[in-house]
Every structure is written in structure tokens, then in C-alpha cells.
Motif scaffolding. Sequence first.
Motif, PDB file in Angstrom:
ATOM      1  N   GLU A  24       0.827  -1.208   0.000  1.00 40.80           N
ATOM      2  CA  GLU A  24       0.000   0.000   0.000  1.00 40.80           C
ATOM      3  C   GLU A  24       0.863   1.260   0.000  1.00 40.80           C
ATOM      4  OE1 GLU A  24      -2.567  -0.232   3.410  1.00 40.80           O
ATOM      5  OE2 GLU A  24      -3.382  -2.168   2.769  1.00 40.80           O
ATOM      6  N   LYS A  25       1.948   1.233   0.736  1.00 42.34           N
ATOM      7  CA  LYS A  25       2.838   2.404   0.853  1.00 42.34           C
ATOM      8  C   LYS A  25       3.999   2.341  -0.138  1.00 42.34           C
ATOM      9  CE  LYS A  25       0.386   4.174   4.046  1.00 42.34           C
ATOM     10  NZ  LYS A  25      -0.534   5.224   3.697  1.00 42.34           N
ATOM     11  N   ASP A  26       4.048   1.297  -0.953  1.00 45.68           N
ATOM     12  CA  ASP A  26       5.070   1.138  -1.986  1.00 45.68           C
ATOM     13  C   ASP A  26       6.484   1.283  -1.417  1.00 45.68           C
ATOM     14  OD1 ASP A  26       5.948   0.589  -4.563  1.00 45.68           O
ATOM     15  OD2 ASP A  26       5.950   2.696  -5.158  1.00 45.68           O
ATOM     16  N   VAL A  27       6.746   0.558  -0.327  1.00 47.76           N
ATOM     17  CA  VAL A  27       8.077   0.596   0.279  1.00 47.76           C
ATOM     18  C   VAL A  27       9.074  -0.130  -0.630  1.00 47.76           C
ATOM     19  CG1 VAL A  27       7.116   0.695   2.610  1.00 47.76           C
ATOM     20  CG2 VAL A  27       7.785  -1.514   1.655  1.00 47.76           C
ATOM     21  N   GLY A  28      10.338   0.054  -0.363  1.00 44.54           N
ATOM     22  CA  GLY A  28      11.394  -0.533  -1.177  1.00 44.54           C
ATOM     23  C   GLY A  28      11.479  -2.046  -1.083  1.00 44.54           C
ATOM     24  N   GLU A  29      12.137  -2.632  -2.069  1.00 43.87           N
ATOM     25  CA  GLU A  29      12.254  -4.095  -2.130  1.00 43.87           C
ATOM     26  C   GLU A  29      13.007  -4.676  -0.945  1.00 43.87           C
ATOM     27  OE1 GLU A  29      11.985  -4.962  -6.909  1.00 43.87           O
ATOM     28  OE2 GLU A  29      13.868  -5.365  -5.895  1.00 43.87           O
ATOM     29  N   ARG A  30      13.967  -3.965  -0.414  1.00 42.55           N
ATOM     30  CA  ARG A  30      14.718  -4.502   0.729  1.00 42.55           C
ATOM     31  C   ARG A  30      13.819  -4.678   1.943  1.00 42.55           C
ATOM     32  NH1 ARG A  30      20.798  -1.945   0.459  1.00 42.55           N
ATOM     33  NH2 ARG A  30      21.225  -2.727  -1.629  1.00 42.55           N
ATOM     34  N   ALA A  31      12.893  -3.764   2.147  1.00 45.35           N
ATOM     35  CA  ALA A  31      11.946  -3.904   3.260  1.00 45.35           C
ATOM     36  C   ALA A  31      11.020  -5.094   3.019  1.00 45.35           C
ATOM     37  CB  ALA A  31      11.134  -2.624   3.443  1.00 45.35           C
ATOM     38  N   VAL A  32      10.550  -5.250   1.778  1.00 50.75           N
ATOM     39  CA  VAL A  32       9.696  -6.388   1.426  1.00 50.75           C
ATOM     40  C   VAL A  32      10.459  -7.695   1.646  1.00 50.75           C
ATOM     41  CG1 VAL A  32       8.522  -7.533  -0.502  1.00 50.75           C
ATOM     42  CG2 VAL A  32       8.275  -5.061  -0.185  1.00 50.75           C
ATOM     43  N   THR A  33      11.690  -7.726   1.173  1.00 46.81           N
ATOM     44  CA  THR A  33      12.529  -8.925   1.313  1.00 46.81           C
ATOM     45  C   THR A  33      12.728  -9.279   2.779  1.00 46.81           C
ATOM     46  OG1 THR A  33      13.657  -8.474  -0.770  1.00 46.81           O
ATOM     47  CG2 THR A  33      14.814  -9.842   0.811  1.00 46.81           C
ATOM     48  N   GLU A  98      15.394 -14.808  -4.865  1.00 46.14           N
ATOM     49  CA  GLU A  98      15.468 -13.443  -5.367  1.00 46.14           C
ATOM     50  C   GLU A  98      14.037 -12.914  -5.423  1.00 46.14           C
ATOM     51  OE1 GLU A  98      18.148 -11.396  -6.213  1.00 46.14           O
ATOM     52  OE2 GLU A  98      19.184 -12.977  -5.107  1.00 46.14           O
ATOM     53  N   ILE A  99      13.807 -11.760  -4.809  1.00 45.09           N
ATOM     54  CA  ILE A  99      12.472 -11.161  -4.733  1.00 45.09           C
ATOM     55  C   ILE A  99      12.493  -9.821  -5.443  1.00 45.09           C
ATOM     56  CG2 ILE A  99      10.736 -10.166  -3.185  1.00 45.09           C
ATOM     57  CD1 ILE A  99      11.569 -12.269  -1.128  1.00 45.09           C
ATOM     58  N   ARG A 100      11.477  -9.600  -6.247  1.00 50.60           N
ATOM     59  CA  ARG A 100      11.296  -8.312  -6.928  1.00 50.60           C
ATOM     60  C   ARG A 100       9.857  -7.881  -6.772  1.00 50.60           C
ATOM     61  NH1 ARG A 100      15.009  -7.658 -11.811  1.00 50.60           N
ATOM     62  NH2 ARG A 100      13.574  -5.989 -12.175  1.00 50.60           N
ATOM     63  N   LYS A 101       9.680  -6.590  -6.693  1.00 45.24           N
ATOM     64  CA  LYS A 101       8.328  -6.055  -6.749  1.00 45.24           C
ATOM     65  C   LYS A 101       7.925  -5.956  -8.220  1.00 45.24           C
ATOM     66  CE  LYS A 101       7.474  -2.461  -4.289  1.00 45.24           C
ATOM     67  NZ  LYS A 101       7.623  -1.152  -3.659  1.00 45.24           N
ATOM     68  N   ALA A 102       6.655  -6.172  -8.497  1.00 45.18           N
ATOM     69  CA  ALA A 102       6.167  -6.174  -9.875  1.00 45.18           C
ATOM     70  C   ALA A 102       6.363  -4.827 -10.553  1.00 45.18           C
ATOM     71  CB  ALA A 102       4.700  -6.592  -9.918  1.00 45.18           C
ATOM     72  N   ASN A 103       6.401  -3.738  -9.785  1.00 45.13           N
ATOM     73  CA  ASN A 103       6.576  -2.425 -10.396  1.00 45.13           C
ATOM     74  C   ASN A 103       8.045  -2.085 -10.654  1.00 45.13           C
ATOM     75  OD1 ASN A 103       7.394  -1.830  -7.807  1.00 45.13           O
ATOM     76  ND2 ASN A 103       5.836  -0.278  -7.427  1.00 45.13           N
ATOM     77  N   ASN A 104       8.942  -3.024 -10.408  1.00 45.50           N
ATOM     78  CA  ASN A 104      10.356  -2.870 -10.760  1.00 45.50           C
ATOM     79  C   ASN A 104      10.486  -3.264 -12.226  1.00 45.50           C
ATOM     80  OD1 ASN A 104      13.085  -3.225 -11.272  1.00 45.50           O
ATOM     81  ND2 ASN A 104      13.505  -4.124  -9.265  1.00 45.50           N
ATOM     82  N   HIS A 105      10.759  -2.297 -13.078  1.00 44.32           N
ATOM     83  CA  HIS A 105      10.748  -2.544 -14.518  1.00 44.32           C
ATOM     84  C   HIS A 105      12.127  -2.835 -15.097  1.00 44.32           C
ATOM     85  CE1 HIS A 105       6.526  -1.730 -14.670  1.00 44.32           C
ATOM     86  NE2 HIS A 105       6.711  -0.581 -14.058  1.00 44.32           N
TER      87      HIS A 105
END
Length: 172
Positions: A24-33, A98-105
Amino acid sequence: MQTELNKVIAALQDFYAHEGFLFEKDVGERAVTHRFAVHLEKQFPGWSVDCNYDRLGERTLHLPHGTIISTDDHLGKSIYPDVVVHQREIPNNLLAIEIRKANNHTPLEHDEHKLQALTDVHVWFPFWIGLLLVLDMQGVKISEVYVSSIVDQPLSRWFAARLAEVGLGAAP
């Protein structure tokens, strides 16, 4: 391998049940990871779960000369998998993710090549399984399972089907 991948799915279910704020807050991939690793750790008692772990026993995890894989350090030598499940001291390497957010193009090739190298039995103590996950707010958009430095198509299809069964992915 399905047993280990089912544990990843359980961690993803827990992650999505508790971490919607991150998307929801579009945090960075490192936080998601990191938050995913917290949930994954619950599924692998007796194993270490680390983010950006660059060691192989006492040595720094380096790529072989001539590799096409880019790296994350300023010298261009060491490699940092997003999340690993392993036993640090032995070393015994079970799972590299390896994790990526879908909005990482940016192209997926970097992560794909990294997983190929991390699971290559000819390079070092390889990870038994490599997993690429592309995540968005609703679930897993793309997943690939790597074994012996290649995408294992049957296992990737099985994994995608299991994700779809639990509501975290589209049917393969």
C-alpha cells in the motif's frame, strides 16, 4: 523439493496476511525482502534465514571469473542473494530466493543469472533450490524454480499451480 517449496508458500501466505501495508505504501524491495524473510524463518526451524548474506563458510561469496552476472558491491566480485535458507557454519545451502516487486521494470536477467550461478553445482557449494518471486499487492506475478543452474519447468509449473490453489497466483 516440493516440501521446501510448500514451506515457501506457507511463508508467502503469512506474509500476505500480515504485510499488506508494504505494498500500500510502496516501500522498497529490501523492506519487502526482510519482512518475507521473517515469515520464512518460521517455516525452517533449525536453519538460518538471512538477507543479503555474502558468505560461504568463512569466505566471501564470489562469482567465478568471466561470469556474465553483475554483482552488488563496488568491486564487482561478491554476490548478495536476497534471502537464503542455509546452515552457516557447514556450509549447507538449501534455498536462495530473489524477490522483486512487480513495479520494478528493470530486466529480470540479473536475478535469473544470479540464481543460475547460485544453483550451479560446478561453481561452489550450490544452493539446492533457487527461486525467483515477482510480487505485487495481490500475490506472486512470476515465479521460477531453479535446480542445477536451470529453470526446472515441471517444478516451476507445480509451484505456480500451488500458488494458484492458495489464491496467491494465477493458474500456470
